[in-house]
Design a protein around this motif. Structure first.
Motif: not given
Length: 259
Positions: A1-10
């Motif tokens: 989930m954290s990786s998806e959040v980071e990707e969305l932030k980018k």
């Protein structure tokens, strides 16, 4: 989930950057359009206030370069206002001076602090016959076509004109058109300030006017090849002659701080 959040932030950050770039492009385009509307009605004070306070600010016009905000004022509030509207700020009855600003291509730098723009103007101008005895131009009507290759700067969060470079490509009387334009129809500026109290600070190299058809250099590269147009292809030799027989290719000036 954290990786998806980071990707969305980018993704959000990239979208924010793109929205800012598009917003800046539109603000610069609107700035140039507003310039045209003010100029149409001889609102020269408003025109001057569109310019940046930067020391490298300038206007290039008819072979002369007006430097700094003082030079900008000397051209618009001095030369133009005196010649067209008897020194007032605003139009006079019966005098036409329309400057449509069209074909705008704007590119903003990656920092969002500078921009370049290419525009075309197709001017119709003249006096109504009812004022032929009271206006200094008499009874006259003419056409003009020109290209702008301008630079813009963001000062204190506001986009302003930095370096306006206008190439009046051709002039023509309304009655006979461009095929019969007399040589030196609008003489190039040839005397600098202060010898000419309303003159430019310096003269530009290789000015051009119809029937000279050299290309005003593009601030952008070709969108497919990524290349600039070759210098020889910017020149305009007589039909069937080698480019070397033509006047040199035009060169866009740079701010002194970047030279």
């Amino acid at each position: 989930m954290s990786s998806e959040v980071e990707e969305l932030k980018k993704v959000v950050a990239q979208l924010q950057k793109e929205v800012t770039r598009l917003s800046d492009q539109e603000e610069v385009r609107k700035l140039q359009y507003k310039y045209g509307y003010y100029l149409d009605k001889c609102l020269y004070q408003e025109v001057v206030e569109l310019y940046a306070d930067h020391p490298d600010t300038c206007v290039e016009f008819l072979g002369g370069r007006y430097n700094g905000k003082d030079g900008v004022k000397r051209l618009y509030i001095g030369r133009f206002a005196s010649a067209f509207v008897n020194g007032r700020n605003g139009p006079v009855h019966g005098f036409l001076l329309d400057h449509p600003q069209i074909q705008g291509i704007v590119d903003v730098n990656s920092e969002g602090t500078r921009a370049k723009g290419r525009f075309r103007s197709m001017m119709s101008a003249g006096t109504h016959e009812s004022i032929k005895d009271t206006h200094p131009r008499g009874l006259v009507q003419w056409w003009e076509g020109g290209i702008y290759e301008n630079e813009y700067i963001k000062e204190n969060g506001v986009w302003k004109i930095f370096r306006l470079k206008y190439f009046p490509f051709w002039h023509a009387t309304f009655e006979k058109g461009w095929s019969y334009t007399k040589p030196n129809y609008v003489p190039f500026l040839n005397t600098t300030y202060p010898e000419d109290p309303m003159g430019p600070n310096e003269l530009c190299k290789d000015p051009m006017l119809w029937p000279d058809t050299r290309v005003v250099p593009f601030h952008y590269v070709h969108p497919v090849t990524g290349e600039q147009v070759k210098d020889d292809d910017l020149r305009a030799p007589h039909h069937g002659q080698d480019p070397s027989t033509s006047a040199p290719a035009l060169v866009l000036s740079k701010p002194k701080s970047e030279s």
